[in-house]
Design a protein around this motif. Structure first.
Motif, short mmCIF file in Angstrom:
data_model
loop_
_atom_site.label_atom_id
_atom_site.label_comp_id
_atom_site.label_asym_id
_atom_site.label_seq_id
_atom_site.Cartn_x
_atom_site.Cartn_y
_atom_site.Cartn_z
N GLY A 190 0.92 -1.09 -0.23
CA GLY A 190 -0.22 -0.03 -0.16
C GLY A 190 0.60 0.98 0.06
N ARG A 191 1.83 0.87 -0.33
CA ARG A 191 3.01 2.51 0.03
C ARG A 191 3.82 3.03 -1.63
NH1 ARG A 191 8.28 0.92 0.03
NH2 ARG A 191 9.02 -1.05 0.91
N PRO A 192 3.99 3.43 -2.11
CA PRO A 192 5.06 3.31 -3.12
C PRO A 192 6.33 2.87 -3.08
CG PRO A 192 5.05 5.62 -2.62
CD PRO A 192 4.22 5.00 -1.27
N ALA A 193 7.31 2.56 -4.03
CA ALA A 193 8.53 1.89 -3.96
C ALA A 193 9.12 3.26 -3.54
CB ALA A 193 9.17 0.55 -5.27
N VAL A 194 10.57 3.18 -2.84
CA VAL A 194 11.14 4.83 -2.59
C VAL A 194 12.94 3.79 -3.44
CG1 VAL A 194 12.66 6.00 -0.95
CG2 VAL A 194 9.91 5.40 -0.34
N ASN A 295 27.87 10.65 6.89
CA ASN A 295 27.52 10.54 7.68
C ASN A 295 26.03 11.27 7.41
OD1 ASN A 295 29.01 9.34 9.17
ND2 ASN A 295 30.23 10.90 10.60
N GLU A 296 25.56 12.50 6.82
CA GLU A 296 24.81 12.97 7.12
C GLU A 296 24.07 12.33 5.52
OE1 GLU A 296 24.72 17.20 4.58
OE2 GLU A 296 24.12 17.81 6.34
N LEU A 297 24.43 11.81 4.75
CA LEU A 297 23.69 11.05 3.78
C LEU A 297 22.63 9.75 4.57
CD1 LEU A 297 23.40 10.46 0.80
CD2 LEU A 297 25.17 8.68 0.91
N ALA A 298 23.87 9.45 5.39
CA ALA A 298 23.57 8.56 6.28
C ALA A 298 22.05 8.59 6.92
CB ALA A 298 24.03 7.84 7.58
N LYS A 299 22.11 10.14 7.46
CA LYS A 299 21.26 10.83 7.81
C LYS A 299 19.63 11.06 7.52
CE LYS A 299 19.20 15.50 10.05
NZ LYS A 299 19.62 16.83 9.52
N VAL A 300 19.50 10.99 6.10
CA VAL A 300 18.75 11.28 5.08
C VAL A 300 18.23 9.93 5.17
CG1 VAL A 300 18.17 11.48 2.78
CG2 VAL A 300 19.67 12.96 3.82
N LYS A 301 19.35 8.37 4.90
CA LYS A 301 18.19 7.30 5.01
C LYS A 301 17.82 6.96 6.23
CE LYS A 301 19.57 2.63 3.95
NZ LYS A 301 19.28 1.63 5.21
N ARG A 302 17.88 7.39 6.96
CA ARG A 302 17.54 7.01 8.25
C ARG A 302 16.30 7.92 8.69
NH1 ARG A 302 22.49 8.43 11.05
NH2 ARG A 302 21.68 10.18 11.69
N VAL A 303 16.13 9.24 8.10
CA VAL A 303 15.05 9.93 8.49
C VAL A 303 13.56 9.63 7.83
CG1 VAL A 303 13.92 11.82 8.29
CG2 VAL A 303 15.64 12.11 9.06
N VAL A 304 13.89 9.37 6.30
CA VAL A 304 13.35 8.97 5.56
C VAL A 304 12.64 7.22 5.93
CG1 VAL A 304 12.69 7.48 3.21
CG2 VAL A 304 13.85 9.41 3.24
N GLU A 305 13.45 6.38 6.45
CA GLU A 305 13.06 5.30 6.47
C GLU A 305 11.80 5.23 8.49
OE1 GLU A 305 16.22 1.97 5.43
OE2 GLU A 305 16.93 3.41 7.70
N LYS A 306 11.71 6.42 8.77
CA LYS A 306 11.05 6.47 10.03
C LYS A 306 9.97 6.47 9.48
CE LYS A 306 13.86 9.77 13.06
NZ LYS A 306 13.62 10.88 13.24
N GLN A 307 9.54 6.30 7.55
CA GLN A 307 7.86 6.87 7.50
C GLN A 307 7.75 5.85 5.89
OE1 GLN A 307 6.43 10.16 5.16
NE2 GLN A 307 8.63 10.59 4.88
N SER A 308 9.16 5.12 6.00
CA SER A 308 8.83 3.92 5.10
C SER A 308 10.16 3.47 4.33
CB SER A 308 8.82 4.36 3.36
OG SER A 308 8.47 3.90 2.08
N PRO A 309 10.15 2.08 3.95
CA PRO A 309 11.47 1.73 3.76
C PRO A 309 11.71 1.88 2.50
CG PRO A 309 9.51 -0.45 4.76
CD PRO A 309 9.08 1.68 4.68
N ILE A 310 13.77 1.78 2.75
CA ILE A 310 13.95 2.35 1.69
C ILE A 310 14.15 0.92 0.48
CG2 ILE A 310 15.70 3.14 -0.04
CD1 ILE A 310 16.15 5.34 2.13
N ASP A 311 13.75 0.86 -0.68
CA ASP A 311 13.63 -0.23 -1.24
C ASP A 311 14.80 -0.86 -2.31
OD1 ASP A 311 10.61 -1.61 -1.09
OD2 ASP A 311 10.44 1.07 -1.29
N GLU A 312 15.64 0.68 -2.65
CA GLU A 312 16.74 0.56 -3.40
C GLU A 312 17.48 1.45 -3.47
OE1 GLU A 312 17.70 -2.02 -6.46
OE2 GLU A 312 15.47 -1.81 -7.13
N VAL A 313 18.94 1.29 -3.32
CA VAL A 313 19.73 2.56 -2.97
C VAL A 313 21.10 2.71 -4.22
CG1 VAL A 313 22.18 3.02 -1.37
CG2 VAL A 313 19.69 2.22 -0.91
N LEU A 314 20.80 2.93 -5.50
CA LEU A 314 21.64 2.96 -6.77
C LEU A 314 23.03 3.93 -6.72
CD1 LEU A 314 18.77 2.46 -9.29
CD2 LEU A 314 20.14 1.51 -8.21
#
Length: 393
Positions: A190-194, A295-314
């Motif tokens: 029920g959510r978009p792929a990220v 480390n700031e890039l890792a923060k972006v990932k952590r913040v996004v994952e508070k509401q949705s998993p990240i399905d792909e990191v290219l």
């Protein structure tokens, strides 16, 4: 009495019309409530160019979703102001042709060595050096030479065409054709792929995000872009322009230097509300040797994952950087768990061996390759075509 009957007939007619209209409105509301709300993409037509199926040669890089047709449909003409992206299969065929025509330094070097007739230890050392120069890496180069020497000794065949054919087979194996090279692009639970796109400055990352959006639009996906590269003033404008060309909306901040994690979070939130199929997040270019930026890039990932998993990191890599690209890949993989590689600037295949090396080092596949400056010069990676092109005919 007659006029009373006439007035009564008029009243009955009006009531009947209102009743029918009311029933129709209720039915329309019920039907409308059952339809999934889609992104406002203007009047973009159905662009499903045979998308969604899984082909053995990597012809389609996306996952099938219910209702996708197995029949190849010709893309309709785009309305004024919007472009029709090239279908995945069409662009893959075109890029295969371009690769096959490329002048590979590896192919020329091996041809000179193998056609020499005398295969002594010095010649084999030169063959291995040629493979190393193409950035295959020490392990892959040694394995290829050892396999070729064994075949030559066992079968007593030394003509250049046969040996080149053996080398192609072994290189194809080194490219790990069994790896899953599909791009996550279908709604999940029920959510978009990220999809999160990362890389160092100068690799063509934002351009790659724009081209990837075109690939997915051609596969009839509802796409939303997130301009989380807030440190480069023109990045959001550039991304928005790419999206607008194919009717894809972009979530961006109005302020330069805004918190990239906040922008990424907002983009995913809007993607969820709009019931998009996929949200693609463009992130700022990072120097892989700068700990604070990583480390700031890792923060972006952590913040996004508070509401949705990240399905792909290219991870976007410049194919011409060779072994330096390998070091970049390793650092990014440690920080954000890379799931796939996008190789840009693969026009010249002299350094194409980086495909083998990076897959061996990270254990993740090269999923997409860019071979030119055109908007549709991005296609799924095909190991067989690449091996043929790298070693020539």
């Amino acid at each position: 009495m007659e006029w009373i009957l006439q007035d009564l007939w008029v009243v009955i007619s009006v009531v009947a019309v209102l009743f029918v209209a009311g029933v129709g409105a209720i039915i329309g509301l019920v039907r409308g409530g059952n339809r999934r709300r889609t992104l406002d993409r203007g009047t973009r037509p159905d662009l499903r160019g045979g998308g969604g199926s899984h082909t053995a040669d990597g012809g389609v890089a996306t996952e099938t979703r219910p209702g996708d047709s197995d029949v190849d449909l010709l893309p309709e003409a785009a309305p004024p102001g919007l472009e029709t992206p090239e279908s995945t299969r069409s662009r893959l065929q075109r890029l295969r042709t371009r690769l096959a025509r490329s002048d590979s330094a590896l192919s020329r070097g091996l041809l000179a060595l193998l056609a020499g007739g005398q295969l002594d230890e010095d010649t084999w050392d030169d063959v291995e050096s040629t493979l190393l120069a193409a950035d295959l890496g020490v392990e892959a180069s040694s394995e290829l030479v050892a396999s070729l020497k064994e075949r030559v000794a066992a079968e007593g065949v030394r003509d250049e065409a046969t040996m080149r054919g053996w080398l192609k087979e072994d290189l194809h194996t080194q490219l790990q054709p069994q790896l899953d090279r599909r791009i996550a692009s279908t709604r999940v639970d029920g959510r978009p792929a990220v999809i999160m796109v990362v890389g160092v400055n100068g690799t063509g990352k934002t351009t790659t995000v724009g081209k990837l959006a075109r690939v997915l639009v051609a596969e009839d996906r509802d796409v939303l872009l997130g301009a989380a590269d807030t440190f480069r003033a023109a990045a959001a404008d550039q991304l928005e322009t790419w999206g607008a060309r194919v009717g894809v909306p972009t979530v961006r901040s109005d302020k330069d230097g805004a918190d990239p994690a906040s922008v990424a979070f907002e983009a995913v939130r809007e993607g969820i509300e709009a019931e998009a199929d996929v949200v693609i997040l463009d992130t700022a270019g990072r120097l892989h040797n700068k700990a604070d930026l990583m480390n700031e890039l890792a923060k972006v990932k952590r913040v996004v994952e508070k509401q949705s998993p990240i399905d792909e990191v290219l991870l976007v890599l410049d194919a011409t950087t060779g072994q330096n690209g390998m070091r970049q890949a390793q650092v990014f993989s440690d920080i954000v768990d890379i799931t796939g590689i996008v190789l840009t600037k693969l026009d010249g295949t002299a350094k194409g061996g980086i495909v083998v090396a990076v897959q061996k080092a990270l254990g993740v596949p090269v999923k997409l390759v860019g071979l030119g400056e055109g908007p549709d010069d991005l296609a799924p990676f095909d190991p067989r075509s690449f091996a043929d092109a790298l070693l020539g005919d």
